[in-house]
Motif scaffolding. Structure first.
Motif, short mmCIF file in Angstrom:
data_model
loop_
_atom_site.label_atom_id
_atom_site.label_comp_id
_atom_site.label_asym_id
_atom_site.label_seq_id
_atom_site.Cartn_x
_atom_site.Cartn_y
_atom_site.Cartn_z
N ASN A 1 -52.08 -20.13 12.84
CA ASN A 1 -51.50 -18.91 12.27
C ASN A 1 -50.54 -19.20 11.14
O ASN A 1 -49.83 -18.30 10.66
CB ASN A 1 -50.81 -18.07 13.35
CG ASN A 1 -49.55 -18.73 13.89
OD1 ASN A 1 -49.27 -19.90 13.61
ND2 ASN A 1 -48.78 -17.98 14.65
N ASP A 2 -50.53 -20.46 10.67
CA ASP A 2 -49.79 -20.81 9.46
C ASP A 2 -50.74 -20.94 8.28
O ASP A 2 -50.40 -21.53 7.25
CB ASP A 2 -49.01 -22.11 9.65
CG ASP A 2 -49.88 -23.29 10.07
OD1 ASP A 2 -51.08 -23.07 10.40
OD2 ASP A 2 -49.37 -24.42 10.10
N VAL A 3 -51.94 -20.38 8.42
CA VAL A 3 -52.98 -20.43 7.39
C VAL A 3 -53.35 -19.00 7.00
O VAL A 3 -53.60 -18.16 7.86
CB VAL A 3 -54.24 -21.17 7.91
CG1 VAL A 3 -55.35 -21.15 6.86
CG2 VAL A 3 -53.88 -22.60 8.30
N ALA A 4 -53.38 -18.73 5.68
CA ALA A 4 -53.73 -17.40 5.18
C ALA A 4 -54.68 -17.53 4.00
O ALA A 4 -54.24 -17.62 2.85
CB ALA A 4 -52.48 -16.61 4.79
N PRO A 5 -55.99 -17.57 4.23
CA PRO A 5 -56.95 -17.70 3.13
C PRO A 5 -56.91 -16.48 2.22
O PRO A 5 -56.61 -15.36 2.65
CB PRO A 5 -58.30 -17.80 3.85
CG PRO A 5 -57.98 -18.10 5.28
CD PRO A 5 -56.65 -17.50 5.54
N ILE A 6 -57.25 -16.70 0.95
CA ILE A 6 -57.27 -15.60 -0.03
C ILE A 6 -58.64 -15.52 -0.71
O ILE A 6 -58.76 -15.80 -1.90
CB ILE A 6 -56.14 -15.75 -1.06
CG1 ILE A 6 -56.11 -17.16 -1.66
CG2 ILE A 6 -54.80 -15.40 -0.44
CD1 ILE A 6 -55.19 -17.28 -2.89
N PRO A 7 -59.68 -15.12 0.02
CA PRO A 7 -60.98 -14.98 -0.63
C PRO A 7 -60.90 -13.96 -1.76
O PRO A 7 -60.26 -12.92 -1.63
CB PRO A 7 -61.90 -14.48 0.50
CG PRO A 7 -60.96 -13.85 1.49
CD PRO A 7 -59.71 -14.66 1.41
N GLY A 8 -61.57 -14.27 -2.85
CA GLY A 8 -61.55 -13.37 -3.99
C GLY A 8 -62.81 -12.54 -4.07
O GLY A 8 -63.91 -13.02 -3.73
N THR A 9 -62.66 -11.31 -4.46
CA THR A 9 -63.81 -10.47 -4.74
C THR A 9 -63.38 -9.36 -5.69
O THR A 9 -62.20 -9.02 -5.76
CB THR A 9 -64.42 -9.85 -3.47
OG1 THR A 9 -65.59 -9.11 -3.82
CG2 THR A 9 -63.45 -8.93 -2.77
#
Length: 330
Positions: A273-281
Motif C-alpha cells: 500500500n506504499d505503491v500508487a501506479p499512474i497508468p496514462g490514458t
C-alpha cells in the motif's frame, strides 16, 4: 477506491498519468475528451493526477489546469520539473536537464501559472542534473515548501544513494520511476531503500507503454510521431521477443477473467500500500478498464506464476536510447 500512502501523503491507490493527452503516443486526443477523462477519473475516486512541465511544452499543465477548475480541492496534484526540450518537434524523450536552484524556482512559478493553482501537492525533480549536487536542488525545493507553494517533495528515476542524500535535506514523500512486469529494475536497490526510509513509490508506465495491454501487434501499430518508435524495446528482434512475453500475460489474464491491463496493474497494487501506479490514458473507456484493476486480487500461486512469466531479466532491449539511459538512476 482504496488508498495508498506516499510518506505522509495519502493518495488514491491508482492515479492518472496525463502525458499522453499532449504528447508522445501519436495522434493527440481532443482536449474535450481528455478533460472528460480527467473528470471521470475524479468522479470514480481516482484523484491522484500526474503531469509535468515538459509534457507538450507546458500544454499538458494548461490542460490539467482547465480540467481542475472548480475541482482543485478534490485531487492530489503532482507535477515535475528539470527537463528542457531542445527540439519540441521530436518524438524522442528530452535529455537536457537543469537542476539548479534558480531554475527550480523559476520552473515552479511557471507550473503554478499554467495549472492555475496556488500550490502543488507533490512536486518532483524529473531527473537529477549530474552537474548539480542533489542537496542544492532539494534545498531549493524545500524552500518552496516553506513558502507554501508545495506540500510534498518527490524525485524521479534516481538511485538509492541519491534518495538518501535528498531525504537528509528534506523528507522525500515519493519516488517515481518506471516499474511494471516488464521493468523490474527498482526491486533490487531502490524499493528496499524507500521502504527503509518510509518513502512511497509511484510507478509510471505500469502497462509497459501499452505493451502489457495485449493490443500491440507490430511496429506498424505506431504512428510516425509515436515516441515508442525511438525506444529499443519496440524495435526489431526486441519487439518480437517482448511480444512473446506478453502472450503469457494474456493467457494468465484470460484464465482469471480479467484484461491484461487489469492483471498488470493489479500485480503492482499487490506489491504494497506504499505503491500508487499512474497508468496514462486519454480516453474514458480505457480509464474505466484500468480502474477495474483495484478490484483484482491474487493468490500466492498466481503471483508466483506472474513472476515466473516475467522474471527481471526477461525483457529484451533498453528502456531508452543511450542518452535517456544516461539520466536513469543518477
Amino acid at each position: 477506491m482504496r488508498e495508498s500512502q506516499l510518506g505522509d501523503l495519502t493518495v488514491s491507490c491508482l492515479g492518472l498519468g496525463c502525458m499522453g493527452m499532449s504528447q508522445s503516443y501519436g495522434v493527440r486526443a481532443d482536449d474535450a475528451e481528455s478533460i472528460a477523462t480527467l473528470h471521470a477519473a475524479i468522479d470514480a475516486g481516482c484523484t491522484f493526477i500526474d503531469t509535468a512541465d515538459v509534457y507538450g511544452d507546458g500544454e499538458n499543465e494548461e490542460l490539467v489546469g482547465r480540467a481542475l477548475a472548480g475541482r482543485r480541492d478534490e485531487v492530489v496534484l503532482a507535477t515535475k520539473f528539470g527537463f528542457k526540450r531542445s527540439d519540441p518537434t521530436s518524438p524522442a524523450p528530452p535529455t537536457a536537464v537543469d537542476g539548479s536552484p534558480e531554475y527550480a524556482l523559476e520552473a515552479l512559478d511557471a507550473s503554478l501559472r499554467r495549472l492555475g493553482v496556488e500550490h502543488i501537492d507533490l512536486w518532483y525533480l524529473h531527473r537529477r542534473d549530474p552537474q548539480v549536487p542533489i542537496e542544492e536542488t532539494v534545498g531549493a525545493m524545500a524552500s518552496a515548501v516553506e513558502a507554501g507553494k508545495v506540500r510534498y517533495l518527490g524525485l524521479s528515476e534516481v538511485n538509492g544513494e541519491t534518495v538518501r542524500a535528498a531525504h537528509a535535506v528534506h523528507p522525500i514523500s515519493a519516488v517515481q520511476s518506471e516499474w511494471s512486469l516488464w521493468t523490474r529494475d527498482p526491486e533490487t536497490v531502490v524499493l528496499p531503500t524507500l521502504r527503509e526510509l518510509g518513502i512511497g513509490f509511484v510507478p509510471f508506465s505500469p502497462l509497459g507503454r501499452g505493451f502489457l495491454t495485449g493490443q500491440i501487434k507490430s511496429e506498424a501499430d505506431f504512428p510516425d510521431d509515436d515516441m515508442r518508435r525511438t525506444l529499443p524495446r519496440f524495435q526489431g528482434e526486441n519487439f518480437q521477443r517482448n511480444l512473446d512475453l506478453v502472450e503469457q500475460v494474456k493467457a494468465l489474464a484470460a484464465s482469471k477473467g480479467v484484461t491484461p491491463s487489469q492483471l498488470a496493474l493489479a500485480w503492482l497494487l499487490a506489491q504494497g500500500n506504499d505503491v500508487a501506479p499512474i497508468p496514462g490514458t486519454k480516453r474514458r473507456k480505457y480509464l474505466a478498464e484500468n480502474l477495474g484493476a483495484a478490484e483484482v486480487s491474487f493468490s500466492a500461486d498466481e503471483l508466483a506464476a506472474l513472476d515466473a512469466a516475467f522474471p527481471p531479466d526477461a525483457v529484451a532491449g533498453q528502456r531508452y536510447q543511450q542518452g535517456g539511459m544516461d539520466l536513469v538512476g543518477k
